[in-house]
Design a protein around this motif. Structure first.
Motif, short mmCIF file in Angstrom:
data_model
loop_
_atom_site.label_atom_id
_atom_site.label_comp_id
_atom_site.label_asym_id
_atom_site.label_seq_id
_atom_site.Cartn_x
_atom_site.Cartn_y
_atom_site.Cartn_z
N GLN A 15 0.94 -0.75 0.33
CA GLN A 15 0.53 -0.61 -0.32
C GLN A 15 0.90 1.10 0.05
OE1 GLN A 15 -3.25 -0.15 0.23
NE2 GLN A 15 -2.44 -2.92 -1.12
N PRO A 16 1.19 1.71 -1.06
CA PRO A 16 1.97 3.24 -1.46
C PRO A 16 1.29 4.03 -0.48
CG PRO A 16 0.72 2.43 -3.30
CD PRO A 16 0.99 1.63 -2.29
N TRP A 17 2.48 5.52 0.31
CA TRP A 17 1.14 5.90 0.66
C TRP A 17 1.52 7.20 -0.49
CZ3 TRP A 17 5.97 7.03 4.16
CH2 TRP A 17 5.82 5.06 5.56
N ASN A 18 1.01 8.95 0.40
CA ASN A 18 0.59 9.89 -1.05
C ASN A 18 2.11 10.00 -1.61
OD1 ASN A 18 -1.95 9.67 -0.78
ND2 ASN A 18 -1.89 11.58 0.47
N GLU A 19 3.10 10.05 -1.04
CA GLU A 19 4.42 10.53 -0.81
C GLU A 19 5.05 10.05 -2.00
OE1 GLU A 19 4.85 9.52 2.86
OE2 GLU A 19 3.42 10.61 1.84
N HIS A 20 4.82 7.82 -2.36
CA HIS A 20 5.45 7.01 -3.57
C HIS A 20 5.86 7.66 -4.24
CE1 HIS A 20 6.55 3.06 -3.61
NE2 HIS A 20 6.05 3.26 -4.43
N LYS A 29 11.21 8.17 -5.32
CA LYS A 29 11.06 8.44 -2.73
C LYS A 29 10.10 7.14 -3.09
CE LYS A 29 9.68 11.97 -0.27
NZ LYS A 29 8.94 13.38 0.27
N ILE A 30 10.46 6.14 -2.11
CA ILE A 30 9.39 5.02 -1.75
C ILE A 30 8.68 5.62 -0.09
CG2 ILE A 30 9.58 2.82 -0.66
CD1 ILE A 30 10.22 3.09 -4.09
N GLY A 31 7.32 5.11 -0.39
CA GLY A 31 6.28 4.84 1.47
C GLY A 31 5.38 4.32 1.02
N GLY A 72 24.85 9.32 3.41
CA GLY A 72 22.68 9.18 3.80
C GLY A 72 22.03 8.53 2.38
N ASN A 73 22.52 8.44 1.39
CA ASN A 73 22.25 8.55 -0.02
C ASN A 73 22.55 7.90 -0.53
OD1 ASN A 73 20.45 11.00 0.13
ND2 ASN A 73 21.50 12.87 0.24
N PRO A 74 22.17 6.65 -1.78
CA PRO A 74 20.18 6.44 -1.25
C PRO A 74 20.20 5.92 0.32
CG PRO A 74 21.16 4.39 -2.52
CD PRO A 74 22.47 5.64 -2.29
N TRP A 75 18.69 5.82 0.71
CA TRP A 75 19.11 4.94 1.33
C TRP A 75 17.14 4.77 1.26
CZ3 TRP A 75 14.69 6.69 4.82
CH2 TRP A 75 14.25 8.77 4.19
N LEU A 76 16.85 3.56 2.36
CA LEU A 76 15.53 2.69 2.64
C LEU A 76 15.57 2.20 4.68
CD1 LEU A 76 13.14 2.12 0.81
CD2 LEU A 76 14.28 -0.03 0.56
N GLU A 77 14.62 2.59 4.91
CA GLU A 77 13.90 2.03 6.28
C GLU A 77 12.88 1.44 5.72
OE1 GLU A 77 16.35 1.96 8.92
OE2 GLU A 77 17.76 3.86 8.11
N THR A 86 6.74 -1.86 7.10
CA THR A 86 6.19 -0.11 6.50
C THR A 86 8.09 0.08 5.72
OG1 THR A 86 4.92 0.60 7.84
CG2 THR A 86 6.15 2.33 7.20
N ILE A 87 7.87 0.62 4.82
CA ILE A 87 9.45 0.89 3.82
C ILE A 87 9.16 2.55 3.47
CG2 ILE A 87 10.82 0.58 1.82
CD1 ILE A 87 10.21 -1.50 3.59
N GLU A 88 10.13 3.02 3.88
CA GLU A 88 10.89 4.52 3.32
C GLU A 88 12.15 4.82 2.92
OE1 GLU A 88 9.10 8.90 4.55
OE2 GLU A 88 9.40 7.70 7.24
N GLY A 89 11.74 4.91 2.49
CA GLY A 89 13.48 6.21 1.69
C GLY A 89 13.89 6.70 0.74
N GLN A 90 14.21 6.43 -0.51
CA GLN A 90 14.95 6.93 -1.09
C GLN A 90 16.20 6.28 -2.25
OE1 GLN A 90 14.29 11.42 -2.27
NE2 GLN A 90 14.87 11.84 -0.40
#
Length: 117
Positions: A15-20, A29-31, A72-77, A86-90
């Motif tokens: 389920q992607p968030w709006n900022e995905h 941009k991953i979210g 710190g780039n790129p990153w995925l948490e 939950t996944i977030e990053g770039q």
């Protein structure tokens, strides 16, 4: 309330968030959240999930992070949440594709329980 009622409207198990934003360049941009029953996993399933996260592309030992360089780039948490992982990053499009594909395959192979989609 039945679990199906809690997740009405889900269209798939990521389920992607709006900022995905997969169109952003050079990093996407991953979210989002992989809808896995994290709150209902047995101790063995939690151990399996933790182990498979450590084997994913770009894994940083001792963390739930992936791909980051010293700047710190790129990153995925990744994080455990009641709604799932939950996944977030770039990251680069190639990094995201390899991570997402590997994660989905590992969860399928481990037969970890997911919300029905």
């Amino acid at each position: 309330m039945a679990s199906e009622e809690l997740i009405e409207g889900l269209e798939g198990w990521f389920q992607p968030w709006n900022e995905h934003d997969l169109a952003a360049r050079p990093l996407v941009k991953i979210g989002g959240t992989y809808t896995i029953y994290t709150g209902r996993l047995t101790d063995a399933e939690v151990a399996t999930l933790g182990s498979l996260l450590l084997r994913l592309p770009g894994a940083r030992p001792g963390s739930m992070g992936f791909f980051s360089d010293p700047s710190g780039n790129p990153w995925l948490e990744a994080s455990f949440e009641p709604s799932g992982i939950t996944i977030e990053g770039q990251v680069s499009p190639e990094q995201w594709a390899s991570w997402d594909t590997a994660f989905r395959a590992a969860v399928e192979e481990a037969k970890l329980p997911r919300f029905p989609a």
